[in-house]
Design an enzyme around this catalytic site. Structure first.
Site, PDB file in Angstrom:
ATOM      1  N   LYS A  75      80.570  34.037  22.077  1.00 53.54           N
ATOM      2  CA  LYS A  75      79.330  34.053  21.321  1.00 53.54           C
ATOM      3  C   LYS A  75      78.508  35.313  21.598  1.00 53.54           C
ATOM      4  O   LYS A  75      78.089  36.013  20.677  1.00 53.54           O
ATOM      5  CB  LYS A  75      78.541  32.805  21.735  1.00 53.54           C
ATOM      6  CG  LYS A  75      77.317  32.550  20.966  1.00 53.54           C
ATOM      7  CD  LYS A  75      76.666  31.309  21.526  1.00 53.54           C
ATOM      8  CE  LYS A  75      76.420  31.489  23.019  1.00 53.54           C
ATOM      9  NZ  LYS A  75      75.262  30.743  23.499  1.00 53.54           N
ATOM     10  N   THR A  76      78.310  35.587  22.882  1.00 53.37           N
ATOM     11  CA  THR A  76      77.526  36.764  23.250  1.00 53.37           C
ATOM     12  C   THR A  76      78.195  38.027  22.743  1.00 53.37           C
ATOM     13  O   THR A  76      77.544  38.959  22.274  1.00 53.37           O
ATOM     14  CB  THR A  76      77.395  36.850  24.776  1.00 53.37           C
ATOM     15  OG1 THR A  76      77.052  35.563  25.269  1.00 53.37           O
ATOM     16  CG2 THR A  76      76.305  37.828  25.167  1.00 53.37           C
ATOM     17  N   GLU A 100      71.343  30.639  20.987  1.00 52.46           N
ATOM     18  CA  GLU A 100      71.022  29.285  21.473  1.00 52.46           C
ATOM     19  C   GLU A 100      70.081  28.552  20.519  1.00 52.46           C
ATOM     20  O   GLU A 100      69.094  27.929  20.930  1.00 52.46           O
ATOM     21  CB  GLU A 100      70.381  29.355  22.871  1.00 52.46           C
ATOM     22  CG  GLU A 100      71.180  30.118  23.908  1.00 52.46           C
ATOM     23  CD  GLU A 100      72.383  29.365  24.473  1.00 52.46           C
ATOM     24  OE1 GLU A 100      72.702  28.267  23.962  1.00 52.46           O
ATOM     25  OE2 GLU A 100      73.002  29.888  25.413  1.00 52.46           O
ATOM     26  N   GLN A 125      75.724  21.630  22.791  1.00 56.44           N
ATOM     27  CA  GLN A 125      75.126  22.154  24.018  1.00 56.44           C
ATOM     28  C   GLN A 125      73.600  22.103  23.993  1.00 56.44           C
ATOM     29  O   GLN A 125      72.932  22.821  24.724  1.00 56.44           O
ATOM     30  CB  GLN A 125      75.591  23.595  24.252  1.00 56.44           C
ATOM     31  CG  GLN A 125      77.083  23.697  24.517  1.00 56.44           C
ATOM     32  CD  GLN A 125      77.496  25.114  24.862  1.00 56.44           C
ATOM     33  OE1 GLN A 125      77.114  25.649  25.887  1.00 56.44           O
ATOM     34  NE2 GLN A 125      78.283  25.713  23.986  1.00 56.44           N
TER      35      GLN A 125
END
Length: 752
Positions: free
Chosen positions: A34-35, A221, A251
């Site tokens: 993701k990052t 996020e 998450q």
DNA sequence: GCGGCGGGCTTTTTT
DNA sequence: AGCCCGCCGC
């Protein structure tokens, strides 16, 4: 650089990077890069599409994430990072309010109140409007207000929706609290977001400027954003509509902080023309760990099902361990960590112990100390919550913003300068009568003939304090931040005062540590330096200072571990009432969040995962027997092993000798229960990256009449010694400063 | 005004 | 088992 950089990505990641027009939702499972996608997306925008960094906004969950992303970006698109807007919602909003707040009546010198300040303010509010904190706990009221703010509810809007008696109390408190914040020229955490939204609502021209500036916006996020944050996203992306949100509903673990995972679902509704990308290939964990994780999360209903898969090897089985009690649980963790580190396969820094509540860290710490294994505790006593740090910061805040009565109250009599509660209450009443802030009241009392009805002695004490701060304010305009730091310590007498405290040494070290923080801002123009220094102090989190790759084993809560990864992970307390937490047992949606929390924990592990539980555990004083966690029941038995994994090194050593070989940073006494240092000295080797020294030499025992010497107080004679807990309290008569009571473990006393 | 002592209360997770 | 608060004596 050109499109070559995309070759480092898999097809799904690549599509997510390349789709830059219009709204985009990226659902990214744990460990799916993701990052990497966000970083490459930004690099792609700059290097390939030719977007100026100035036009890019990226929101991260922690300051640490922002810092790391910037580091990676610097390699992909050198020189770009200084012009990109990147940070947490809170820090970005603080910046906007600092620049534009005047438009909605927020003075640029505003301070940010933390939970502690908030509670003090609420306490005073309760007194002023006659609410009994015993009947209506301030914490509950604080959380109700925070929730209201996170849902964009002003006191008026909240009143319309309130039904219970408690709600009515909250409305009254909320209204009064808001007034007090304004009078203090302060905002709380929620205000940073809320006021920014209000600013944009009321000043369309300001909003327009930001809308036009941010051509591309990315939010990481996203599953942990609240309504206000989502509103902000909508506002800012209103013009260009190039908004990419990245998240994973599985998450989402911050609903108690008013985060709403429905934002992910609503995004699809609110932006019907969005494209959606799924990142499902996991690069982090072994196949076994991934299957364990999938089994746990599969029981949840409110989710967006994604099929995680990996090309990684099955790897080791997940290790399930039952200990007798939490002490044994901790002991197993430490010994196993030690064993693996001895095998040479993993370093201690590759391992982390995850737990549900901070209270669980204590036993773990004791065990790590007992066996002499280096560890670092994230949080615990957070650095900025330590008394001496807060005190000193209060001086800075008061100098920056004299309207801040919470800071004023904190330090007006620290060190003691003869201003007691009675005088303060009288002064407050007088100020209130005249509609002055406390600071203005002090000013008036010092300079005019119109004096409050106090004894001349009290008035003199107030006057003395007033002139002290006034001098420091003048200093602050001319001196550098570090010079000001020194002036405060000197002139306020705080340094001297600290030296008389029993644990002076540790406190002075913390002050020194704060000084190194201030140092980073020293080169800015003096007004800005103070302002940025205070802002950074208010907005740091504990994980921000964690250095995963050095030091020892990481001790961290499951919440804080979000976004991190470790080759070896231990999750302790896999029991009903711990994980899931007993406060969640009754509520199905809270139970789903516990399950997500467990899922987050499991997916932090790359290669090895240990799930531990204790048969018996002391909770809130008494000893309890808990069932194994229901989440363990969701794990297929062929993925686990019930005993310790086969040794890849001799595992006989538990003794003292061996331990020294692995201990790199802790040179302390051999582990024997009876020599354990007292609770206060259980300082971690590294506390969230801020080193706290723990290798104090063992002082020889002193007896009455001994000549001793102290690094600060000089020479003296021992008057008495008395055992307290695991320590000795020694009274010494010093030649220069007279009688002092010292704790043996802290005072660096030497014979002579 | 200050500092020490005892009793009652509380414990999820945090930007 | 720890922390805060209020009470008490100096």
């Amino acid at each position: 650089m050109n499109t070559e950089l995309l070759n480092a990505l898999n097809p799904d990641q690549r599509k997510a990077v390349e789709s830059i027009d219009g709204p985009v939702l990226i659902v990214a499972g744990p460990g799916s890069g993701k990052t990497r996608v966000i970083t490459y997306r930004i690099a792609y925008l700059i290097n390939v599409v030719g977007i100026r960094p100035y036009h890019i906004l990226a929101v991260t969950f922690t300051n640490k994430a922002a810092r790391e992303m910037k580091e990676r970006l610097e390699k992909l698109a050198p020189g770009s990072i200084k012009d990109i807007t990147m940070g947490t919602f809170h820090s970005i909003c603080a910046g906007i309010l600092r620049r534009e707040g005047e438009a909605i009546g927020i003075n640029r010198d505003f301070v940010i109140f933390d939970a502690d300040d908030q509670e003090k303010l609420l306490k005073r509010a309760a007194e002023e409007i006659g609410v009994d904190p015993k009947k209506f706990p301030l914490k509950k009221i604080a959380s109700a207000i925070s929730h209201a703010k996170s849902q964009l509810q002003t006191p008026e809007r909240f009143r319309d929706k309130s039904h219970s008696y408690f709600d009515e109390i909250v409305v009254r408190m909320y209204e009064h609290y808001e007034k007090m914040l304004r009078a203090n020229n302060a905002v709380d955490f929620d205000d940073l977001l809320l006021k920014t939204v209000f600013l944009f609502q009321r000043q369309p021209s300001v909003l327009k400027r930001y809308q036009e500036r941010y051509v591309h916006i990315m939010v990481d996020e996203f599953q942990d954003t609240n309504l206000v944050q989502y509103e902000l996203v909508k506002q800012l992306s209103g013009h260009h509509r190039n908004i990419a949100v990245v998240g994973d509903p599985d998450q989402s673990i911050y609903s108690w902080r008013a985060a709403d995972l429905r934002n992910v679902f609503n995004f699809e509704r609110d932006f019907p023309d969005r494209s959606v990308h799924y990142l499902e290939q996991n690069y982090r964990s072994t196949d076994t760990i991934l299957q364990v994780a999938s089994g746990i999360i599969a029981d949840n209903r409110e989710r967006k099902e994604i099929k995680l898969w990996t090309q990684n090897e099955p790897g080791d089985k997940v290790c399930l361990i039952e200990a007798y009690n939490e002490q044994e649980e901790a002991q197993i963790v430490v010994r196993e960590a030690e064993r693996m580190s001895a095998s040479g396969k993993y370093r201690l820094a590759d391992m982390a112990v995850l737990y549900r509540t901070n209270a669980q860290s204590r036993v773990l710490e004791e065990s790590f100390i007992h066996y002499g294994v280096p560890y670092k505790l994230v949080a615990g006593t957070r650095f900025y919550e330590r008394r001496e740090v807060k005190d000193l910061v209060a001086y800075f805040r008061l100098i920056h913003n004299p309207a801040d009565s919470v800071s004023l109250m904190r330090i007006i009599n620290v060190p003691t300068r003869g201003i007691g509660d009675k005088s303060i209450v009288d002064m407050q009443a007088w100020a209130r009568q005249r509609d002055l802030t406390l600071w203005q009241a002090l000013e008036a009392a010092s300079s005019s003939d119109d004096k409050p009805p106090l004894t001349s002695r009290a008035l003199a004490a107030f006057d003395h304090f007033y002139r002290l701060i006034q001098t420091l304010i003048e200093d602050s305009r001319q001196l550098s931040l570090l010079q000001l730091f020194g002036e405060i310590l000197e002139r306020s007498g705080y340094q001297l005062y600290l030296k008389t405290q029993p644990d002076a040494e540790e406190r002075l070290e913390n002050i020194a540590e704060l000084r190194t923080v201030a140092e980073q801002f020293n080169n800015l123009p003096s007004g800005d330096a103070l302002s940025f220094f205070l802002e950074s102090v208010s907005l740091v989190s504990d994980v921000d200072n964690l250095k995963e790759n050095e030091g020892g084993v990481t001790l961290i809560t499951l919440h804080q571990a979000k976004g991190l990864e470790f080759p070896v992970v231990f999750i302790v307390g896999m029991e009903e009432s711990v994980l899931p937490h007993f406060r969640s047992l009754e509520d199905p949606s809270q139970m789903e969040e516990e399950r997500r929390l467990c899922y987050v924990g499991v997916t932090r592990a790359r290669q090895r995962l240990y799930l531990l539980r204790a048969f018996r555990r002391s909770m809130m004083g008494s000893s309890k027997v808990n069932e194994p966690s229901r989440f363990l029941g969701a794990i297929r038995s062929d993925l686990t092993t019930g005993s310790l994994p086969k040794a890849d090194a001799p595992k006989t050593q538990t003794g003292v000798k061996k331990i020294y070989e692995y201990s790199t940073r802790q040179a302390q006494t051999p582990p024997r229960m009876e020599t354990r240092r007292p609770a206060t000295s259980m300082a971690p080797v590294v506390s969230a990256g801020r080193p706290v020294k723990s290798d104090r030499p063992v002082a020889p025992l002193f007896k009455t009449g001994d000549q001793v010497s102290h690094p600060i107080f000089g020479d003296g004679v021992v008057i008495s010694t008395m055992p307290v807990k695991n320590d000795h309290e020694i009274v010494v008569s010093f030649k220069t400063v007279g009688l002092k009571k010292l704790l043996l473990s802290f005072a660096k006393l030497t014979k002579g």
